[in-house]
Design an enzyme around this catalytic site. Structure first.
Site, PDB file in Angstrom:
ATOM      1  CE  LYS A   1     -17.231  21.037  12.367  1.00 39.17           C
ATOM      2  NZ  LYS A   1     -16.034  21.456  11.631  1.00 39.17           N
TER       3      LYS A   1
ATOM      4  CB  SER B   1      -0.965  -0.028   1.190  1.00 40.93           C
ATOM      5  OG  SER B   1      -2.131   0.707   0.881  1.00 40.93           O
TER       6      SER B   1
END
Length: 341
Positions: free
Chosen positions: A201, A149
């Site tokens: 949010k 990765s």
């Protein structure tokens, strides 16, 4: 008896601090004498790290004095672990890369990677730094047990990439996870009350289910990072991006042998082979190999002492190594599934 032991410990710590201070001052004075080193083609920048030889070479100083620098990237790539020279371990690695790039006596670099990946941004910062280094001198990547990765992301910046047959690599993909504890709260009779300024949010609030709009938004961010990852692999390895997406770039981990077949690495071999390749590409046959080590500083010792518990407990010490970072909610990772719960 306990008071005597306490007094002994205090005395020892005072002695250690005094010795450390004296050594630190000596290192500073010694370093100031070597701030600039002539190199024929110019001068080198101030060095932040010492440069011990890890493998002696056959080349003599009179023959040019060229060297191969060995830089290691180990553990989870992140910006949270404290550094030995900079504020973070990431900054330390960047400083090592910069020291190798600006030192005219360094003909090439061997970049040893043993990492399952890490933060998207930290991995990208390292990739950019290695690519900038590659533009000035050869960078030969030597994969150890794992270079997956984000670790593979950084490896793509190398001039030539080696992997052991048993190396675990690839894992080309992006992951982001958050813990949902909504049902647990219900069982214990707790409720999270949230006041927010916008619909997104508290997007990763574990006290409730994600909305469909939130899922689409997060997936869009994941896709952006994935597109960049695949694009870099395709460009650096000269592979067809469409075939990558349909094949090995689906997040799977592959062995070094399979990575060679897929074109993800250039050659099967270990550190010795990578060092010889670096010498050849750097036109420095027989060059000695050096690595960078941080000087012992008083600040590092004080930081270690401040971490000691008042009574009992355990202290983990890491002088110059890189402790494996902890994964944090809300961060996007180029990370192998080996470390994802």
């Amino acid at each position: 008896m306990s008071e005597k032991r306490s007094g002994c410990v205090t005395s020892i710590l005072v002695v250690v601090l005094v010795i450390s201070g004296v050594l630190n001052l000596a290192l500073i004075l010694a370093g100031s004498a070597k701030l600039v080193r002539g190199t024929g083609a110019g001068v080198r920048r101030s060095a932040s790290f010492h440069e011990p030889v890890v493998k002696s070479g056959e080349a003599l100083e009179g023959e040019g004095g060229k060297r191969v620098a060995v830089i290691s990237i180990r553990g989870v790539i992140n910006s949270a672990e404290p550094g030995s020279v900079g504020e973070s371990a990431l900054e330390d690695t960047l400083e090592e890369i910069a020291q190798a790039r600006t030192d005219d006596t360094v003909a090439a670099v061997v970049l040893r990677i043993d990492s399952p990946g890490g933060e998207v941004t930290a991995s990208d910062i390292l990739y950019r730094a290695v690519r900038q280094l590659r533009e000035k001198k050869p960078v030969v990547v030597s994969m150890d047990s794992v270079a997956a990765s984000g670790g593979y992301y950084v490896a793509c910046a190398g001039t030539h990439v080696f992997a052991h047959e048993t190396t675990l690599t690839a894992s080309i993909g992006v992951i982001m996870q958050a813990l949902n504890y909504q049902h647990l709260l219900g069982k214990v009779g707790l409720e999270v009350v949230t006041f927010k300024s916008g619909a997104f949010k508290d997007m990763l609030n574990g006290a409730r289910e994600l909305t469909e709009a939130e899922r689409e938004y997060v997936q869009g961010m994941i896709n952006q990072s994935y597109d960049r990852f695949v694009g870099i692999v395709a460009r650096e390895r000269r592979l067809e991006e469409g075939l990558l997406r349909k094949g090995v770039a689906d997040g799977r981990i592959v062995s070094g042998r399979d990575a060679l077949s897929a074109g993800l690495v250039d050659e099967i071999g270990g550190f010795e082979e990578a060092l010889e390749k670096a010498r050849a590409l750097g036109k420095a046959p027989g060059a000695a190999a050096i690595r960078y080590t941080a000087p012992m500083a008083l600040g590092r010792l004080l930081r270690f002492l401040n971490q000691a518990p008042a009574k009992g407990g355990k202290v983990e010490v890491d002088f110059g190594g890189r402790l494996q970072g902890k994964l944090e909610n809300g961060r996007i990772y180029y990370l192998s599934s080996l470390l994802v719960p």
